[in-house]
Motif scaffolding. Structure first.
Motif, short mmCIF file in Angstrom:
data_model
loop_
_atom_site.label_atom_id
_atom_site.label_comp_id
_atom_site.label_asym_id
_atom_site.label_seq_id
_atom_site.Cartn_x
_atom_site.Cartn_y
_atom_site.Cartn_z
N HIS A 80 37.39 -18.79 -3.07
CA HIS A 80 36.93 -17.56 -2.44
C HIS A 80 36.39 -17.90 -1.05
O HIS A 80 35.81 -18.98 -0.87
CB HIS A 80 35.84 -16.92 -3.31
CG HIS A 80 35.48 -15.55 -2.88
ND1 HIS A 80 34.56 -15.30 -1.88
CD2 HIS A 80 35.94 -14.34 -3.28
CE1 HIS A 80 34.46 -14.00 -1.70
NE2 HIS A 80 35.29 -13.39 -2.53
N MET A 102 38.54 -11.73 -5.15
CA MET A 102 38.30 -11.46 -6.57
C MET A 102 39.26 -10.37 -7.05
O MET A 102 39.44 -9.36 -6.39
CB MET A 102 36.86 -10.98 -6.78
CG MET A 102 35.84 -12.05 -6.62
SD MET A 102 35.98 -13.35 -7.86
CE MET A 102 34.71 -14.49 -7.24
N SER A 115 41.08 -13.75 -11.16
CA SER A 115 39.71 -14.24 -11.00
C SER A 115 38.71 -13.13 -11.26
O SER A 115 39.02 -11.95 -11.11
CB SER A 115 39.52 -14.78 -9.58
OG SER A 115 39.96 -13.81 -8.64
N THR A 126 33.09 -18.05 -9.83
CA THR A 126 34.32 -17.42 -10.31
C THR A 126 34.73 -17.91 -11.69
O THR A 126 34.65 -19.10 -11.97
CB THR A 126 35.48 -17.75 -9.32
OG1 THR A 126 35.04 -17.52 -7.99
CG2 THR A 126 36.70 -16.91 -9.61
#
Ligand SMILES: [Zn+2]
Ligand SMILES: [Zn+2]
Length: 258
Positions: A80, A102, A115, A126
Protein backbone atom coordinates in the motif's frame (compact mmCIF):
# COMPACT_ATOMS: atom_id res chain seq x y z
CA UNK A 1 -3.17 -26.93 -6.38
CA UNK A 2 -2.40 -24.27 -3.79
CA UNK A 3 0.07 -24.70 -0.95
CA UNK A 4 1.83 -22.72 1.71
CA UNK A 5 5.10 -23.00 3.56
CA UNK A 6 5.66 -20.70 6.52
CA UNK A 7 9.33 -19.71 6.53
CA UNK A 8 8.91 -18.38 10.07
CA UNK A 9 6.51 -16.27 12.11
CA UNK A 10 6.64 -14.16 15.27
CA UNK A 11 7.91 -10.78 16.41
CA UNK A 12 11.41 -11.85 15.31
CA UNK A 13 10.32 -12.02 11.65
CA UNK A 14 7.55 -13.16 9.34
CA UNK A 15 7.67 -14.64 5.85
CA UNK A 16 5.34 -17.11 4.15
CA UNK A 17 5.53 -18.82 0.76
CA UNK A 18 2.29 -19.35 -1.18
CA UNK A 19 2.60 -21.42 -4.32
CA UNK A 20 0.60 -23.13 -7.05
CA UNK A 21 1.72 -24.98 -10.21
CA UNK A 22 3.24 -21.94 -11.90
CA UNK A 23 3.23 -19.00 -9.51
CA UNK A 24 5.07 -18.48 -6.23
CA UNK A 25 4.67 -15.46 -3.99
CA UNK A 26 6.07 -14.44 -0.64
CA UNK A 27 3.96 -12.72 2.01
CA UNK A 28 6.22 -10.42 4.06
CA UNK A 29 10.00 -10.39 4.16
CA UNK A 30 10.68 -9.97 7.87
CA UNK A 31 14.03 -11.77 8.03
CA UNK A 32 17.32 -10.69 6.47
CA UNK A 33 17.65 -11.37 2.74
CA UNK A 34 20.24 -14.07 3.45
CA UNK A 35 17.97 -15.77 6.00
CA UNK A 36 14.98 -15.75 3.63
CA UNK A 37 17.14 -17.24 0.87
CA UNK A 38 18.50 -19.89 3.23
CA UNK A 39 15.04 -20.88 4.45
CA UNK A 40 13.67 -20.96 0.89
CA UNK A 41 16.57 -23.10 -0.30
CA UNK A 42 15.99 -25.54 2.56
CA UNK A 43 12.62 -26.17 0.88
CA UNK A 44 14.14 -26.40 -2.61
CA UNK A 45 12.97 -22.90 -3.60
CA UNK A 46 14.86 -19.89 -5.00
CA UNK A 47 14.05 -16.18 -4.46
CA UNK A 48 14.55 -15.52 -8.20
CA UNK A 49 11.43 -17.60 -8.89
CA UNK A 50 9.15 -15.36 -6.82
CA UNK A 51 6.45 -13.64 -8.82
CA UNK A 52 6.19 -10.96 -6.12
CA UNK A 53 6.41 -10.25 -2.41
CA UNK A 54 3.30 -8.86 -0.72
CA UNK A 55 4.01 -6.63 2.27
CA UNK A 56 1.39 -6.48 5.03
CA UNK A 57 2.84 -3.37 6.75
CA UNK A 58 6.01 -1.47 7.49
CA UNK A 59 7.00 -2.95 10.88
CA UNK A 60 10.51 -4.42 10.84
CA UNK A 61 9.37 -7.97 11.52
CA UNK A 62 7.56 -7.84 8.14
CA UNK A 63 9.81 -5.73 5.97
CA UNK A 64 13.39 -6.26 7.17
CA UNK A 65 14.63 -8.15 4.08
CA UNK A 66 12.30 -6.59 1.49
CA UNK A 67 14.75 -4.08 0.06
CA UNK A 68 17.66 -6.48 -0.36
CA UNK A 69 15.38 -9.18 -1.76
CA UNK A 70 14.17 -6.78 -4.42
CA UNK A 71 17.60 -5.37 -5.23
CA UNK A 72 19.52 -8.64 -5.19
CA UNK A 73 16.93 -11.00 -6.66
CA UNK A 74 14.75 -8.56 -8.66
CA UNK A 75 11.68 -9.42 -6.58
CA UNK A 76 8.73 -7.09 -7.15
CA UNK A 77 7.41 -5.66 -3.85
CA UNK A 78 3.69 -5.00 -3.59
CA UNK A 79 2.51 -2.68 -0.86
CA UNK A 80 0.00 0.00 0.00
CA UNK A 81 1.33 3.52 -0.70
CA UNK A 82 1.10 4.33 3.04
CA UNK A 83 3.38 1.36 3.78
CA UNK A 84 5.98 2.70 1.34
CA UNK A 85 5.74 6.12 2.96
CA UNK A 86 5.96 4.82 6.54
CA UNK A 87 8.80 2.43 5.65
CA UNK A 88 10.68 4.84 3.38
CA UNK A 89 13.87 4.76 5.48
CA UNK A 90 14.16 1.04 4.77
CA UNK A 91 14.25 1.55 0.98
CA UNK A 92 17.07 2.89 -1.17
CA UNK A 93 15.00 3.83 -4.22
CA UNK A 94 16.41 0.98 -6.36
CA UNK A 95 13.72 -1.56 -5.43
CA UNK A 96 10.97 -2.68 -7.76
CA UNK A 97 7.91 -1.40 -5.87
CA UNK A 98 4.30 -1.50 -7.02
CA UNK A 99 1.40 -0.09 -5.09
CA UNK A 100 -2.05 -1.50 -4.50
CA UNK A 101 -5.20 0.07 -3.13
CA UNK A 102 -7.29 -1.66 -0.49
CA UNK A 103 -9.94 -3.82 -2.11
CA UNK A 104 -8.20 -3.88 -5.48
CA UNK A 105 -7.87 -7.37 -6.98
CA UNK A 106 -4.30 -7.98 -8.15
CA UNK A 107 -3.43 -10.63 -10.69
CA UNK A 108 -0.10 -12.23 -9.87
CA UNK A 109 0.70 -14.94 -12.40
CA UNK A 110 -2.22 -17.34 -12.11
CA UNK A 111 -3.22 -16.10 -8.63
CA UNK A 112 -5.65 -13.39 -7.69
CA UNK A 113 -4.98 -11.41 -4.52
CA UNK A 114 -7.33 -9.08 -2.70
CA UNK A 115 -6.58 -6.97 0.35
CA UNK A 116 -8.38 -5.74 3.45
CA UNK A 117 -7.24 -3.31 6.18
CA UNK A 118 -6.50 -4.68 9.65
CA UNK A 119 -6.65 -2.80 12.98
CA UNK A 120 -3.01 -2.34 13.98
CA UNK A 121 -0.73 0.49 15.06
CA UNK A 122 0.67 0.91 11.60
CA UNK A 123 -0.19 3.31 8.78
CA UNK A 124 -1.73 0.70 6.55
CA UNK A 125 -1.78 -2.84 7.84
CA UNK A 126 -3.22 -5.38 5.42
CA UNK A 127 -4.73 -8.84 5.33
CA UNK A 128 -4.82 -10.82 2.07
CA UNK A 129 -6.99 -13.41 0.36
CA UNK A 130 -5.23 -15.42 -2.35
CA UNK A 131 -7.23 -17.28 -4.92
CA UNK A 132 -5.94 -20.05 -7.18
CA UNK A 133 -8.49 -22.02 -9.18
CA UNK A 134 -11.18 -23.09 -6.72
CA UNK A 135 -8.90 -22.71 -3.64
CA UNK A 136 -8.67 -19.68 -1.38
CA UNK A 137 -6.10 -18.90 1.27
CA UNK A 138 -6.51 -16.13 3.83
CA UNK A 139 -3.68 -14.34 5.64
CA UNK A 140 -4.49 -12.26 8.71
CA UNK A 141 -1.81 -11.22 11.18
CA UNK A 142 -0.98 -8.09 13.17
CA UNK A 143 -4.41 -6.98 14.32
CA UNK A 144 -5.73 -5.96 17.72
CA UNK A 145 -9.29 -6.91 16.84
CA UNK A 146 -11.12 -8.34 13.84
CA UNK A 147 -13.43 -6.16 11.76
CA UNK A 148 -16.56 -7.03 9.85
CA UNK A 149 -14.59 -6.52 6.61
CA UNK A 150 -12.01 -9.05 7.82
CA UNK A 151 -14.83 -11.54 8.37
CA UNK A 152 -16.50 -10.80 5.02
CA UNK A 153 -13.24 -11.53 3.22
CA UNK A 154 -12.04 -14.52 5.23
CA UNK A 155 -15.37 -16.37 5.09
CA UNK A 156 -14.22 -17.41 1.59
CA UNK A 157 -11.04 -19.03 2.86
CA UNK A 158 -10.46 -22.78 2.68
CA UNK A 159 -7.33 -22.28 4.77
CA UNK A 160 -6.43 -19.35 7.01
CA UNK A 161 -3.13 -18.15 8.44
CA UNK A 162 -4.36 -16.38 11.57
CA UNK A 163 -2.64 -14.46 14.32
CA UNK A 164 -2.78 -15.99 17.82
CA UNK A 165 -0.27 -13.68 19.46
CA UNK A 166 -0.67 -14.06 23.20
CA UNK A 167 -2.46 -15.51 26.14
CA UNK A 168 -3.88 -12.50 28.01
CA UNK A 169 -2.93 -13.81 31.46
CA UNK A 170 0.62 -14.58 30.32
CA UNK A 171 0.84 -11.10 28.78
CA UNK A 172 -0.33 -9.24 31.90
CA UNK A 173 1.71 -11.47 34.28
CA UNK A 174 4.69 -11.41 31.93
CA UNK A 175 7.92 -9.41 31.57
CA UNK A 176 6.79 -6.58 29.25
CA UNK A 177 6.74 -3.02 30.66
CA UNK A 178 3.19 -1.72 31.33
CA UNK A 179 3.01 0.52 28.25
CA UNK A 180 3.95 -2.38 25.98
CA UNK A 181 1.40 -4.70 27.64
CA UNK A 182 -1.27 -2.06 27.03
CA UNK A 183 -0.16 -1.63 23.42
CA UNK A 184 -0.24 -5.38 22.65
CA UNK A 185 -3.63 -5.77 24.36
CA UNK A 186 -5.24 -2.76 22.61
CA UNK A 187 -7.54 -2.78 19.57
CA UNK A 188 -4.58 -1.80 17.40
CA UNK A 189 -2.13 -4.27 18.94
CA UNK A 190 -2.09 -8.04 18.56
CA UNK A 191 -4.77 -10.71 18.76
CA UNK A 192 -5.07 -12.97 21.80
CA UNK A 193 -5.52 -16.74 21.57
CA UNK A 194 -9.13 -16.42 22.72
CA UNK A 195 -10.04 -13.71 20.18
CA UNK A 196 -8.34 -15.74 17.48
CA UNK A 197 -10.28 -18.86 18.52
CA UNK A 198 -13.54 -16.88 18.46
CA UNK A 199 -12.95 -15.63 14.92
CA UNK A 200 -11.93 -19.08 13.68
CA UNK A 201 -15.05 -20.55 15.29
CA UNK A 202 -17.25 -18.06 13.40
CA UNK A 203 -15.69 -19.21 10.13
CA UNK A 204 -15.98 -22.88 11.06
CA UNK A 205 -19.70 -22.39 11.58
CA UNK A 206 -20.05 -21.29 7.96
CA UNK A 207 -18.70 -24.70 6.94
CA UNK A 208 -16.04 -23.77 4.39
CA UNK A 209 -12.82 -23.51 6.39
CA UNK A 210 -10.74 -26.71 6.47
CA UNK A 211 -7.55 -25.68 8.17
CA UNK A 212 -5.74 -22.91 9.98
CA UNK A 213 -2.19 -22.04 10.86
CA UNK A 214 -1.84 -20.05 14.08
CA UNK A 215 0.82 -17.41 13.50
CA UNK A 216 2.77 -14.51 15.02
CA UNK A 217 2.88 -16.23 18.43
CA UNK A 218 4.73 -14.22 21.06
CA UNK A 219 7.74 -16.10 22.44
CA UNK A 220 7.31 -14.39 25.84
CA UNK A 221 3.53 -14.20 26.19
CA UNK A 222 2.37 -17.42 24.58
CA UNK A 223 3.07 -21.10 24.34
CA UNK A 224 2.39 -23.08 21.16
CA UNK A 225 0.61 -25.87 23.08
CA UNK A 226 -1.58 -23.35 24.90
CA UNK A 227 -2.52 -21.50 21.69
CA UNK A 228 -3.39 -24.80 20.02
CA UNK A 229 -5.42 -26.00 23.02
CA UNK A 230 -7.34 -22.70 23.23
CA UNK A 231 -8.42 -22.88 19.59
CA UNK A 232 -9.02 -26.64 19.71
CA UNK A 233 -11.26 -26.24 22.77
CA UNK A 234 -13.37 -23.66 20.92
CA UNK A 235 -13.68 -25.37 17.52
CA UNK A 236 -13.42 -29.07 18.35
CA UNK A 237 -11.85 -31.56 15.96
CA UNK A 238 -13.48 -30.32 12.78
CA UNK A 239 -10.38 -28.47 11.65
CA UNK A 240 -6.72 -29.09 10.87
CA UNK A 241 -4.68 -26.75 13.07
CA UNK A 242 -0.98 -25.99 12.60
CA UNK A 243 1.17 -23.66 14.69
CA UNK A 244 3.80 -21.53 12.96
CA UNK A 245 7.27 -21.39 14.50
CA UNK A 246 9.73 -18.52 14.66
CA UNK A 247 12.94 -20.42 14.08
CA UNK A 248 11.85 -23.24 11.76
CA UNK A 249 10.01 -23.48 8.47
CA UNK A 250 6.71 -25.33 8.44
CA UNK A 251 6.11 -28.39 6.32
CA UNK A 252 4.46 -28.00 2.93
CA UNK A 253 0.72 -27.63 3.55
CA UNK A 254 -1.77 -28.21 0.78
CA UNK A 255 -4.91 -26.09 0.73
CA UNK A 256 -7.90 -28.38 0.22
CA UNK A 257 -11.54 -27.58 -0.41
CA UNK A 258 -14.35 -29.27 1.48
ZN1 LIG B 1 4.40 -8.25 13.35
ZN1 LIG C 1 3.07 -5.07 13.23
Amino acid sequence: MLELMMLGSGSGGNACIVKNEDTMILIDAGFSGAEIKKRMQSLGLEPEDLEACLITHEHGDHIKGASILSRRHRVKLLMHPATKQAGRKKFTGSERIRHFEMGEVMELGSMKVSSVPTLHDSDSSTGFLIESGDKQLGYLTDLGAVTEDNFLMMRHADFLVMEANHDRDMLWDGPYPPHLKARVDSRVGHLSNLDSAEFIAMLVELGKLRGVMLAHLSEKNNDPALALATVRRRVGNSLEIYVAEQHRTSKRIKVETK
